[in-house]
Scaffold this motif. Structure first.
Motif, short mmCIF file in Angstrom:
data_model
loop_
_atom_site.label_atom_id
_atom_site.label_comp_id
_atom_site.label_asym_id
_atom_site.label_seq_id
_atom_site.Cartn_x
_atom_site.Cartn_y
_atom_site.Cartn_z
N ALA A 108 32.45 -57.99 -17.66
CA ALA A 108 32.98 -56.63 -17.58
C ALA A 108 33.65 -56.24 -18.89
O ALA A 108 33.55 -55.08 -19.34
CB ALA A 108 33.97 -56.51 -16.43
N ASN A 109 34.31 -57.19 -19.52
CA ASN A 109 34.96 -56.91 -20.80
C ASN A 109 33.93 -56.60 -21.87
O ASN A 109 34.09 -55.69 -22.68
CB ASN A 109 35.81 -58.11 -21.21
CG ASN A 109 36.59 -57.87 -22.48
OD1 ASN A 109 37.49 -57.04 -22.51
ND2 ASN A 109 36.25 -58.59 -23.54
N ARG A 110 32.83 -57.35 -21.85
CA ARG A 110 31.76 -57.12 -22.82
C ARG A 110 31.14 -55.73 -22.61
O ARG A 110 30.83 -55.01 -23.56
CB ARG A 110 30.70 -58.21 -22.68
CG ARG A 110 29.73 -58.30 -23.82
CD ARG A 110 30.36 -58.90 -25.05
NE ARG A 110 29.42 -58.93 -26.16
CZ ARG A 110 29.77 -59.26 -27.40
NH1 ARG A 110 31.01 -59.60 -27.66
NH2 ARG A 110 28.87 -59.26 -28.36
N ALA A 111 30.96 -55.36 -21.35
CA ALA A 111 30.39 -54.05 -21.04
C ALA A 111 31.35 -52.92 -21.46
O ALA A 111 30.92 -51.86 -21.91
CB ALA A 111 30.07 -53.95 -19.55
N PHE A 112 32.65 -53.16 -21.30
CA PHE A 112 33.65 -52.20 -21.76
C PHE A 112 33.52 -51.96 -23.26
O PHE A 112 33.57 -50.82 -23.73
CB PHE A 112 35.05 -52.70 -21.42
CG PHE A 112 36.15 -52.01 -22.17
CD1 PHE A 112 36.53 -50.71 -21.87
CD2 PHE A 112 36.83 -52.67 -23.20
CE1 PHE A 112 37.55 -50.07 -22.58
CE2 PHE A 112 37.84 -52.05 -23.90
CZ PHE A 112 38.21 -50.74 -23.60
N MET A 113 33.36 -53.04 -24.02
CA MET A 113 33.18 -52.90 -25.46
C MET A 113 31.99 -52.02 -25.78
O MET A 113 32.06 -51.13 -26.64
CB MET A 113 33.00 -54.28 -26.11
CG MET A 113 32.76 -54.25 -27.62
SD MET A 113 31.03 -53.95 -28.12
CE MET A 113 30.25 -55.48 -27.61
N ARG A 114 30.89 -52.22 -25.07
CA ARG A 114 29.69 -51.43 -25.33
C ARG A 114 29.92 -49.95 -25.01
O ARG A 114 29.55 -49.06 -25.80
CB ARG A 114 28.51 -51.98 -24.52
CG ARG A 114 28.08 -53.38 -24.92
CD ARG A 114 26.73 -53.73 -24.35
NE ARG A 114 26.70 -53.78 -22.89
CZ ARG A 114 26.90 -54.89 -22.18
NH1 ARG A 114 27.16 -56.04 -22.79
NH2 ARG A 114 26.83 -54.85 -20.87
N ARG A 115 30.55 -49.66 -23.88
CA ARG A 115 30.79 -48.26 -23.49
C ARG A 115 31.76 -47.58 -24.46
O ARG A 115 31.56 -46.42 -24.85
CB ARG A 115 31.32 -48.19 -22.06
CG ARG A 115 30.31 -48.64 -21.01
CD ARG A 115 30.72 -48.21 -19.60
NE ARG A 115 32.00 -48.74 -19.19
CZ ARG A 115 32.19 -49.92 -18.60
NH1 ARG A 115 31.14 -50.73 -18.38
NH2 ARG A 115 33.39 -50.32 -18.24
N ALA A 116 32.81 -48.30 -24.85
CA ALA A 116 33.78 -47.72 -25.76
C ALA A 116 33.16 -47.45 -27.13
O ALA A 116 33.39 -46.40 -27.74
CB ALA A 116 34.99 -48.65 -25.90
N THR A 117 32.35 -48.38 -27.61
CA THR A 117 31.72 -48.20 -28.91
C THR A 117 30.77 -47.02 -28.89
O THR A 117 30.74 -46.22 -29.84
CB THR A 117 30.97 -49.48 -29.32
OG1 THR A 117 31.89 -50.58 -29.37
CG2 THR A 117 30.31 -49.33 -30.68
N ARG A 118 29.98 -46.88 -27.84
CA ARG A 118 29.09 -45.73 -27.73
C ARG A 118 29.87 -44.43 -27.71
O ARG A 118 29.47 -43.43 -28.33
CB ARG A 118 28.23 -45.84 -26.46
CG ARG A 118 27.12 -46.87 -26.54
CD ARG A 118 26.13 -46.71 -25.40
NE ARG A 118 25.18 -47.80 -25.37
CZ ARG A 118 25.30 -48.88 -24.61
NH1 ARG A 118 26.33 -48.99 -23.77
NH2 ARG A 118 24.39 -49.85 -24.64
N ALA A 119 30.99 -44.41 -26.98
CA ALA A 119 31.80 -43.20 -26.90
C ALA A 119 32.36 -42.82 -28.27
O ALA A 119 32.35 -41.65 -28.66
CB ALA A 119 32.94 -43.40 -25.90
#
Length: 266
Positions: free
Chosen positions: A55-66
């Motif tokens: 979940a932490n890794r997925a958070f990084m991906r979503r935040a970076t895209r944003a």
């Protein structure tokens, strides 16, 4: 540890390392038996630990895209990057904006070895790796400024880093020094462990890490908020990483014991 020390000579395989334990949780192969042993101990205590890592890794991906897509940020400074596990931050950022400049920082020689082998960016962008200690923000800024223009917005990522730095060891001073050096329009992206959701499991996990020689700190939502004071929080604010802009909606995913947030510097 210095940047000139041969990585192969400096790698300590007798003690677990947070980056390698995290790699084991993510199903990676770049870890040693001592790391797997601690990972299994923690997973036995807290069966949600591997899910939290994912979940932490997925958070990084979503935040970076944003940040790359919505805010148009073109520069990223990722401190405590850990062992490269695809997709990496530069792959996300450069998929949105191919000319993005990304600087990774870590102090583990095994991370350095894998970074040199795996971190390849787009021809238009820049992807660099620096070996430095997160507790020396001045050195990080000095080295990063050779690649990044600190007079323009930078996304500073402190993902799953600050729970390895206690308040008395300078956690707040570290963040303040880094954020103060960034231009308006920059963002702070962070995630850190909390005991707000599963206090007993987290307490036992901290004890397991301590037995392996690793300091771990859990912080409440209010304590996480202190690191973001003076910044404008992007919606949804401070939230479990599993729920931060999750495709399942704010209440669709069960929370994990990590808070995530993004703050904008005005």
């Amino acid at each position: 540890m210095t940047g000139t020390e041969p990585a192969a000579q400096a790698i300590d395989t007798t003690r677990p390392h947070p980056a390698r334990v995290y790699d084991w949780f993510l199903g990676g192969k770049d870890n040693y038996p001592v790391d797997e042993q601690l990972g299994r101990q923690i997973a036995a205590i807290d069966g949600g630990a591997p899910r939290a890592a994912l979940a932490n890794r997925a958070f990084m991906r979503r935040a970076t895209r944003a940040l790359a897509g919505d805010l148009g940020i073109r520069q990223f400074l990722d401190i405590g990057t850990g062992i490269p596990t695809e997709p990496n931050l530069h792959q996300i950022a450069q998929s949105v904006t191919p000319d993005a400049r990304v600087v990774y920082v870590d102090n583990d020689p095994i991370v350095l070895a894998h970074a040199h082998a795996l971190l390849r960016g787009t021809p238009q962008g820049v992807t660099e790796y620096l070996q430095a200690d997160a507790r020396d923000p001045g050195a990080i800024l000095e080295q990063a400024s050779r690649v990044l223009d600190l007079g323009r917005p930078v996304a500073l990522s402190l993902i799953a880093l600050l729970h390895f730095v206690a308040d008395e060891d300078g956690a707040h001073e570290l963040v303040r020094t880094l954020v103060d050096a960034l231009a308006p329009g920059s963002c702070l992206v962070l995630s850190m462990m909390t005991a707000d959701f599963e206090p007993e499991n987290v307490r036992r996990g901290i004890a397991a890490y301590a037995a392996g020689g690793v300091t771990l700190v859990a912080r409440s939502r209010a304590e996480v908020g202190v690191f973001l004071e003076g910044l404008q929080l992007l919606p949804p604010g401070i939230e479990s990483v599993a729920r931060w802009r999750s495709e399942d909606g704010p209440d669709g995913a069960a929370p994990v014991s990590l808070y995530g947030a993004v703050g904008l510097k005005r």
